[in-house]
Design a protein around this motif. Sequence first.
Motif, PDB file in Angstrom:
ATOM      1  N   THR A  82       4.348  -6.181   3.146  1.00  0.00           N
ATOM      2  CA  THR A  82       3.352  -5.472   2.328  1.00  0.00           C
ATOM      3  C   THR A  82       3.237  -6.156   0.962  1.00  0.00           C
ATOM      4  N   ARG A  83       4.375  -6.453   0.360  1.00  0.00           N
ATOM      5  CA  ARG A  83       4.361  -7.163  -0.932  1.00  0.00           C
ATOM      6  C   ARG A  83       3.760  -8.560  -0.770  1.00  0.00           C
ATOM      7  N   THR A  96      -6.794  -7.753   3.979  1.00  0.00           N
ATOM      8  CA  THR A  96      -6.121  -6.477   3.739  1.00  0.00           C
ATOM      9  C   THR A  96      -5.046  -6.224   4.783  1.00  0.00           C
ATOM     10  N   GLU A 123       1.024 -12.483   7.045  1.00  0.00           N
ATOM     11  CA  GLU A 123       0.627 -12.914   5.695  1.00  0.00           C
ATOM     12  C   GLU A 123      -0.423 -14.023   5.779  1.00  0.00           C
ATOM     13  N   ASP A 138       8.271  -3.413   4.036  1.00  0.00           N
ATOM     14  CA  ASP A 138       8.026  -3.510   2.587  1.00  0.00           C
ATOM     15  C   ASP A 138       7.776  -4.957   2.158  1.00  0.00           C
ATOM     16  N   ARG A 195      -4.129 -13.836   4.210  1.00  0.00           N
ATOM     17  CA  ARG A 195      -4.544 -14.901   3.272  1.00  0.00           C
ATOM     18  C   ARG A 195      -5.871 -15.529   3.699  1.00  0.00           C
ATOM     19  N   CYS A 211       1.492  -9.561   1.106  1.00  0.00           N
ATOM     20  CA  CYS A 211       0.027  -9.558   1.311  1.00  0.00           C
ATOM     21  C   CYS A 211      -0.720  -9.136   0.054  1.00  0.00           C
ATOM     22  N   ASP A 212       0.012  -8.660  -0.942  1.00  0.00           N
ATOM     23  CA  ASP A 212      -0.603  -8.198  -2.191  1.00  0.00           C
ATOM     24  C   ASP A 212      -1.455  -9.280  -2.826  1.00  0.00           C
ATOM     25  N   GLY A 213      -2.685  -8.924  -3.160  1.00  0.00           N
ATOM     26  CA  GLY A 213      -3.534  -9.857  -3.901  1.00  0.00           C
ATOM     27  C   GLY A 213      -4.223 -10.900  -3.035  1.00  0.00           C
TER      28      GLY A 213
END
Length: 238
Positions: free
Chosen positions: A52-53, A61, A29, A49, A33, A55-57
């Motif tokens: 993955t969440r 990537t 993460e 999971d 970021r 790293c969202d936004g």
Amino acid sequence: MLTMSPLRLEGVRAVVTGASRGLGRVIAEGYVREGATVVATARALAHLDAVTRGCDGAPGTLVRTVALELEDPDSVAAAAVACRAALGRIDVLVNNAGILGRRTSLLETAPNELTRAFAVNVVGPLGLVSGMMDGFADGAVIINVSSGAAGRAGWGAYGLSKAALNVMTAMLGEELRGRRVRCVAINPGGMRTEMRRAAYPSEDPQTVPHPRSVVEPFLAIAAGADAGDVVEARAWTS
Ligand SMILES: NC(=O)c1ccc[n+]([C@@H]2O[C@H](COP(=O)([O-])OP(=O)(O)OC[C@H]3O[C@@H](n4cnc5c(N)ncnc54)[C@H](OP(=O)(O)O)[C@@H]3O)[C@@H](O)[C@H]2O)c1
């Protein structure tokens, strides 16, 4: 006027093993970021999971998640191929995944415990390096996550395997110098994770630092900071 600080890992392509929880999740993460393109691994895709969440936004990537069982050489070879296919070029490999096993003396350690610890903590990570060799960029860095338990009495298969990982780091560092691939072992020190809970079952987890407190050297080295063969995360200053 406020100026945005530049992302430190923009354009960097990284693989982080054991990214489902604990330190690996924090590193993956943190890399995303800071703008990196990351492949995260764990034994099963469903374990990934949460990262993955997480790293969202973020500016970078999480480009792929890959199933990797370090005990299984076929899985290691297939994961190396998948990582190379996803990233094209690999700038950073963080060999973070590891297992603890029983804390006991070497003499009380069973052969199968040694075999398993070496498979996951040493042989698998080395297999990943071999499988990714053609994909490493000029100036790439391999970061192996070691431990203060390396070579310490009473830490059984784990202590012996982490000592071997430190030696592997130094040997690979020399062998890969001509390829301009750096190798560093980082001892993160004690962190509030599932592994720590298994090692110290009667400890209050709140007294142990979160893995976020030691992520800085992983970011700085991925961004090109110089380091010796073995880094103590808590002593990291630059
Ligand atoms: N925690 C500490 O206090 C401490 C101190 C010094 C060093 N370390 C080192 O730091 C690293 C991370 O530790 P942690 O505390 O974050 O551990 P953790 O919470 O137990 O997480 C271990 C990670 O490794 C993965 N993994 C376990 N067995 C695997 C296998 N056979 N094949 C592939 N992946 C496997 C797990 O994925 P799954 O989701 O598939 O289980 C998980 O993502 C380790 O190398 C450890 O030795 C930890």
